[in-house]
Scaffold this active site. Structure first.
Site, PDB file in Angstrom:
ATOM      1  N   SER A  97       0.800  -1.230   0.000  1.00 23.50           N
ATOM      2  CA  SER A  97       0.000   0.000   0.000  1.00 23.50           C
ATOM      3  C   SER A  97       0.833   1.281   0.000  1.00 23.50           C
ATOM      4  O   SER A  97       0.473   2.235  -0.705  1.00 23.50           O
ATOM      5  CB  SER A  97      -0.967  -0.006   1.185  1.00 23.50           C
TER       6      SER A  97
ATOM      7  N   THR B 223      -4.676  -3.983   7.785  1.00 26.62           N
ATOM      8  CA  THR B 223      -4.409  -5.282   7.188  1.00 26.62           C
ATOM      9  C   THR B 223      -4.221  -6.335   8.277  1.00 26.62           C
ATOM     10  O   THR B 223      -4.463  -6.075   9.457  1.00 26.62           O
ATOM     11  CB  THR B 223      -3.242  -5.186   6.167  1.00 26.62           C
TER      12      THR B 223
ATOM     13  N   LYS C  67      -8.137  -6.863  10.747  1.00 25.37           N
ATOM     14  CA  LYS C  67      -9.323  -6.470   9.966  1.00 25.37           C
ATOM     15  C   LYS C  67     -10.657  -6.704  10.676  1.00 25.37           C
ATOM     16  O   LYS C  67     -11.614  -5.972  10.440  1.00 25.37           O
ATOM     17  CB  LYS C  67      -9.335  -7.204   8.618  1.00 25.37           C
TER      18      LYS C  67
ATOM     19  N   ASP D 206     -12.602  -3.503  -0.432  1.00 22.89           N
ATOM     20  CA  ASP D 206     -12.369  -4.659  -1.315  1.00 22.89           C
ATOM     21  C   ASP D 206     -13.569  -4.888  -2.238  1.00 22.89           C
ATOM     22  O   ASP D 206     -13.410  -5.322  -3.382  1.00 22.89           O
ATOM     23  CB  ASP D 206     -12.156  -5.937  -0.489  1.00 22.89           C
TER      24      ASP D 206
ATOM     25  N   ALA E 159     -14.731 -20.084  -1.295  1.00 21.32           N
ATOM     26  CA  ALA E 159     -15.677 -19.417  -0.390  1.00 21.32           C
ATOM     27  C   ALA E 159     -14.986 -18.929   0.879  1.00 21.32           C
ATOM     28  O   ALA E 159     -15.561 -18.949   1.953  1.00 21.32           O
ATOM     29  CB  ALA E 159     -16.798 -20.398  -0.036  1.00 21.32           C
TER      30      ALA E 159
ATOM     31  N   ARG F 118     -14.673 -26.998  -2.856  1.00 21.24           N
ATOM     32  CA  ARG F 118     -14.309 -28.409  -2.654  1.00 21.24           C
ATOM     33  C   ARG F 118     -15.095 -28.992  -1.486  1.00 21.24           C
ATOM     34  O   ARG F 118     -15.286 -30.186  -1.408  1.00 21.24           O
ATOM     35  CB  ARG F 118     -12.809 -28.546  -2.392  1.00 21.24           C
TER      36      ARG F 118
ATOM     37  N   TYR G 227      -2.554 -12.259  -7.594  1.00 18.70           N
ATOM     38  CA  TYR G 227      -1.715 -11.300  -8.334  1.00 18.70           C
ATOM     39  C   TYR G 227      -0.245 -11.721  -8.400  1.00 18.70           C
ATOM     40  O   TYR G 227       0.561 -11.038  -9.036  1.00 18.70           O
ATOM     41  CB  TYR G 227      -1.863  -9.879  -7.774  1.00 18.70           C
TER      42      TYR G 227
HETATM   43  P1  NAP Z   1      -8.970 -18.204   2.487  1.00 19.33           P
HETATM   44  O1  NAP Z   1      -9.827 -17.400   3.383  1.00 19.33           O
HETATM   45  O2  NAP Z   1      -8.003 -19.174   3.066  1.00 19.33           O
HETATM   46  O3  NAP Z   1      -9.965 -18.980   1.477  1.00 19.33           O
HETATM   47  C1  NAP Z   1      -9.503 -19.818   0.478  1.00 19.33           C
HETATM   48  C2  NAP Z   1     -10.667 -20.545  -0.220  1.00 19.33           C
HETATM   49  O4  NAP Z   1     -10.082 -21.392  -1.211  1.00 19.33           O
HETATM   50  C3  NAP Z   1     -11.488 -21.454   0.694  1.00 19.33           C
HETATM   51  O5  NAP Z   1     -12.789 -21.576   0.174  1.00 19.33           O
HETATM   52  C4  NAP Z   1     -10.723 -22.770   0.584  1.00 19.33           C
HETATM   53  O6  NAP Z   1     -11.520 -23.907   0.802  1.00 19.33           O
HETATM   54  C5  NAP Z   1     -10.326 -22.757  -0.875  1.00 19.33           C
HETATM   55  N1  NAP Z   1      -9.106 -23.555  -1.038  1.00 19.33           N
HETATM   56  C6  NAP Z   1      -7.900 -23.350  -0.463  1.00 19.33           C
HETATM   57  N2  NAP Z   1      -7.029 -24.308  -0.853  1.00 19.33           N
HETATM   58  C7  NAP Z   1      -7.720 -25.129  -1.668  1.00 19.33           C
HETATM   59  C8  NAP Z   1      -7.365 -26.332  -2.375  1.00 19.33           C
HETATM   60  N3  NAP Z   1      -6.135 -26.838  -2.325  1.00 19.33           N
HETATM   61  N4  NAP Z   1      -8.330 -26.921  -3.123  1.00 19.33           N
HETATM   62  C9  NAP Z   1      -9.569 -26.417  -3.172  1.00 19.33           C
HETATM   63  N5  NAP Z   1      -9.959 -25.290  -2.521  1.00 19.33           N
HETATM   64  C10 NAP Z   1      -9.041 -24.657  -1.783  1.00 19.33           C
HETATM   65  O7  NAP Z   1      -8.097 -17.258   1.566  1.00 19.33           O
HETATM   66  P2  NAP Z   1      -8.494 -15.790   1.055  1.00 19.33           P
HETATM   67  O8  NAP Z   1      -8.071 -14.783   2.045  1.00 19.33           O
HETATM   68  O9  NAP Z   1      -9.907 -15.809   0.612  1.00 19.33           O
HETATM   69  O10 NAP Z   1      -7.499 -15.605  -0.191  1.00 19.33           O
HETATM   70  C11 NAP Z   1      -7.651 -16.391  -1.350  1.00 19.33           C
HETATM   71  C12 NAP Z   1      -6.783 -15.848  -2.471  1.00 19.33           C
HETATM   72  O11 NAP Z   1      -7.212 -14.539  -2.817  1.00 19.33           O
HETATM   73  C13 NAP Z   1      -5.301 -15.733  -2.142  1.00 19.33           C
HETATM   74  O12 NAP Z   1      -4.577 -16.164  -3.264  1.00 19.33           O
HETATM   75  C14 NAP Z   1      -5.088 -14.251  -1.931  1.00 19.33           C
HETATM   76  O13 NAP Z   1      -3.781 -13.821  -2.264  1.00 19.33           O
HETATM   77  C15 NAP Z   1      -6.099 -13.670  -2.909  1.00 19.33           C
HETATM   78  N6  NAP Z   1      -6.554 -12.312  -2.553  1.00 19.33           N
HETATM   79  C16 NAP Z   1      -6.414 -11.324  -3.474  1.00 19.33           C
HETATM   80  C17 NAP Z   1      -6.845 -10.048  -3.186  1.00 19.33           C
HETATM   81  C18 NAP Z   1      -6.665  -8.959  -4.204  1.00 19.33           C
HETATM   82  O14 NAP Z   1      -6.848  -7.784  -3.857  1.00 19.33           O
HETATM   83  N7  NAP Z   1      -6.353  -9.259  -5.424  1.00 19.33           N
HETATM   84  C19 NAP Z   1      -7.441  -9.767  -1.948  1.00 19.33           C
HETATM   85  C20 NAP Z   1      -7.580 -10.815  -1.020  1.00 19.33           C
HETATM   86  C21 NAP Z   1      -7.122 -12.086  -1.334  1.00 19.33           C
HETATM   87  P3  NAP Z   1     -11.594 -24.635   2.241  1.00 19.33           P
HETATM   88  O15 NAP Z   1     -12.457 -23.718   3.079  1.00 19.33           O
HETATM   89  O16 NAP Z   1     -12.202 -25.934   1.945  1.00 19.33           O
HETATM   90  O17 NAP Z   1     -10.187 -24.699   2.762  1.00 19.33           O
END
Ligand code: NAP
Length: 288
Positions: A23, A68, A72, A108, A133, A157, A226
């Site tokens: 940021s 962050t 949060k 976001d 999710a 999944r 990203y």
């Molecule tokens: P999170 O809360 O851990 O959620 C991850 C999701 O993906 C859950 O639904 C999880 O399922 C699923 N998942 C994880 N590993 C998996 C696997 N091996 N197979 C199938 N499903 C899987 O993570 P998050 O904070 O949402 O972040 C997710 C991604 O978004 C990251 O790559 C992060 O860098 C990116 N992100 C980007 C931005 C942006 O501004 N561009 C902002 C935030 C996050 P389960 O619940 O079954 O584990």
């Protein structure tokens, strides 16, 4: 504006750790391009001192700040007001200081939508499919619902866990991503978004289990990852003929939305994106 003076208004980001934050680079670029007298700094705040730190920023007259990991959710108890987006997501990533009151926001949601708008893509009445999710999916799902998406199907999944996690979002249908109903939705999707970390560095060969033969080449496909800039998921979408968008758009979008809340000025998002990519190239920073 070059440098700071006694009149400079203060902005920043709190987190623990914070040295990896992207940021400061993005916001500094926006401030410079807009020619405003603001400064934006990274502030390490330990979880046990969050309340005092927030009161400190209020006392010091900070115009606002980003929030962050890991603050949060915890910060919600330290603020005077939480808006609907932040309440729905269950997290605040931006605080606006107005008339002595600290207002919690979640940029976001609009940040994700801003990325679509920059590409000229609207979501109203469209058929959308979201993969995953978790925390980030909440902002994506709520953003799509808020903008009046036509149908919203989430593939996960573990559909039981995903259904429970998204139970407060009426209108989101959740299926296992091997379910026939999910595959039908995939085939009809006009918008497809990956919110799982599958394909994120260093595990760049991973990808959500999408049968690309089912996906319409006219679908707009977004991966919110990203790093790397082009995931295996996005490369497969491009090979199918789909238009694509990567995760830098959402990251820049949430920062741009915060900047606009604090300053009332529309930032130069291209300059923010260039600064973000430069910071990413140093290979150290990875988070908003
Ligand atoms: P999170 O809360 O851990 O959620 C991850 C999701 O993906 C859950 O639904 C999880 O399922 C699923 N998942 C994880 N590993 C998996 C696997 N091996 N197979 C199938 N499903 C899987 O993570 P998050 O904070 O949402 O972040 C997710 C991604 O978004 C990251 O790559 C992060 O860098 C990116 N992100 C980007 C931005 C942006 O501004 N561009 C902002 C935030 C996050 P389960 O619940 O079954 O584990």
């Amino acid at each position: 504006m070059n440098g700071v003076s006694g009149a400079t208004k203060n902005l920043g980001v709190i987190g623990w750790p914070i040295a990896h934050s992207l940021s400061p680079a993005m916001q500094a670029a926006a401030i410079q391009r807009a020619g405003l007298d603001y400064a934006y700094i990274a502030m390490p705040v330990r979880p046990e001192t969050l309340k005092q730190a927030v009161e400190g920023l209020r006392s010091l007259g900070f115009r606002g700040f980003n929030v962050t990991i890991p603050h949060k959710t915890a910060i919600m108890d330290c603020l005077d007001e939480i808006d609907e987006d932040a309440r729905r997501i269950g997290a605040v990533n931006t605080v606006l200081h107005e008339g002595g009151r600290l207002l919690g926001r979640n940029t976001d949601v609009t940040g994700f939508l801003r990325g679509f708008l920059r590409q000229g893509v609207t979501v109203r009445a469209k058929r959308a499919v979201v993969l995953g999710a978790g925390g980030a999916a909440r902002a994506v799902v709520w953003g799509l619902l808020r903008e009046g998406v036509g149908r919203l199907v989430v593939g996960a999944r573990n559909p039981g866990k995903a259904r429970a996690a998204l139970s407060d979002f009426a209108g989101a249908e959740v299926f296992s991503w091997s379910d026939g109903a999910f595959l039908d939705a995939l085939g009809a999707a006009e918008i497809l978004v990956n919110t799982t970390p599958l394909g994120m560095a260093p595990k760049v060969e991973a990808t959500p289990p999408v049968d690309w033969g089912l996906v319409q080449p006219s679908a707009f496909v977004c991966d919110i990852i990203y790093t790397p800039a082009r995931t295996r998921f996005l490369r497969a979408a491009e090979a199918r003929g789909c238009r694509t968008l990567n995760g830098t758009a959402m990251l820049v979008g949430q920062g741009a939305e915060a900047f606009e809340l604090w300053t009332g000025v529309r930032p130069d998002e291209d300059a923010m994106e260039r600064a973000l990519l430069e910071a990413l190239q140093t290979g150290k920073e990875t988070d908003a």
